[in-house]
Write a protein that holds these residues in place. Sequence first.
Motif, PDB file in Angstrom:
ATOM      1  N   HIS A   1       0.833  -1.202   0.000  1.00  0.00           N
ATOM      2  CA  HIS A   1       0.000   0.000   0.000  1.00  0.00           C
ATOM      3  C   HIS A   1       0.869   1.254   0.000  1.00  0.00           C
ATOM      4  CE1 HIS A   1      -3.620  -2.320   0.542  1.00  0.00           C
ATOM      5  NE2 HIS A   1      -3.052  -2.965   1.524  1.00  0.00           N
ATOM      6  N   ASP A   2       0.310   2.338  -0.483  1.00  0.00           N
ATOM      7  CA  ASP A   2       0.996   3.641  -0.533  1.00  0.00           C
ATOM      8  C   ASP A   2       2.299   3.572  -1.307  1.00  0.00           C
ATOM      9  OD1 ASP A   2      -0.718   5.362   0.624  1.00  0.00           O
ATOM     10  OD2 ASP A   2       0.029   5.097   2.643  1.00  0.00           O
TER      11      ASP A   2
ATOM     12  N   LYS B   1      11.260   1.665  -1.617  1.00  0.00           N
ATOM     13  CA  LYS B   1      10.599   0.658  -2.456  1.00  0.00           C
ATOM     14  C   LYS B   1      11.582  -0.403  -2.930  1.00  0.00           C
ATOM     15  CE  LYS B   1       8.492   3.930  -4.951  1.00  0.00           C
ATOM     16  NZ  LYS B   1       7.643   4.551  -5.979  1.00  0.00           N
TER      17      LYS B   1
ATOM     18  N   LYS C   1       2.910   4.406  -4.340  1.00  0.00           N
ATOM     19  CA  LYS C   1       3.139   5.518  -5.266  1.00  0.00           C
ATOM     20  C   LYS C   1       3.350   6.839  -4.527  1.00  0.00           C
ATOM     21  CE  LYS C   1       1.363   6.739  -9.779  1.00  0.00           C
ATOM     22  NZ  LYS C   1       0.234   6.674 -10.675  1.00  0.00           N
ATOM     23  N   GLY C   2       2.591   7.076  -3.492  1.00  0.00           N
ATOM     24  CA  GLY C   2       2.573   8.399  -2.876  1.00  0.00           C
ATOM     25  C   GLY C   2       3.668   8.684  -1.881  1.00  0.00           C
ATOM     26  N   ARG C   3       3.689   7.962  -0.771  1.00  0.00           N
ATOM     27  CA  ARG C   3       4.537   8.385   0.342  1.00  0.00           C
ATOM     28  C   ARG C   3       5.879   7.671   0.452  1.00  0.00           C
ATOM     29  NH1 ARG C   3      -0.651   9.607   3.128  1.00  0.00           N
ATOM     30  NH2 ARG C   3      -1.100   7.402   3.302  1.00  0.00           N
ATOM     31  N   LYS C   4       6.063   6.601  -0.296  1.00  0.00           N
ATOM     32  CA  LYS C   4       7.336   5.882  -0.199  1.00  0.00           C
ATOM     33  C   LYS C   4       8.283   6.346  -1.301  1.00  0.00           C
ATOM     34  CE  LYS C   4       5.902   1.661   2.056  1.00  0.00           C
ATOM     35  NZ  LYS C   4       4.498   1.396   1.840  1.00  0.00           N
ATOM     36  N   ASN C   5       9.523   6.645  -0.922  1.00  0.00           N
ATOM     37  CA  ASN C   5      10.486   7.064  -1.928  1.00  0.00           C
ATOM     38  C   ASN C   5      11.085   5.834  -2.619  1.00  0.00           C
ATOM     39  OD1 ASN C   5      12.288   6.067  -0.070  1.00  0.00           O
ATOM     40  ND2 ASN C   5      12.976   8.067   0.626  1.00  0.00           N
TER      41      ASN C   5
END
Length: 66
Positions: free
Chosen positions: A31-32, A42, A34-38
Motif C-alpha cells: 500500500h501507498d 521501495k 506511489k505516494g509516500r514511499k520514496n
Amino acid sequence: MPKIKTHSGAKKRFKLSKNGKVMRAQAFSSHDIKGRKNAKKKRALRGTVVVDKTNAKALKKLIPYK
C-alpha cells in the motif's frame, strides 16, 4: 512413518535458502507504493529477508519438503 502434510499458507509465503534458512518477503510493500514511499524504500522492500530464529524452527515443520 507417514508423510507430513505441507501447510498450504506457509508454502506460498516461505522458502528455504541453500543453507536451510527460512526466507520471507518483506512487509509494508503493497500500500501507498506511489505516494509516500520514496524509491530507495521501495527498492529495499523488494527483496527477501531471513526469518527470525525464534520462528524458524516452527516454520520448518510447516514446510518439510520444500
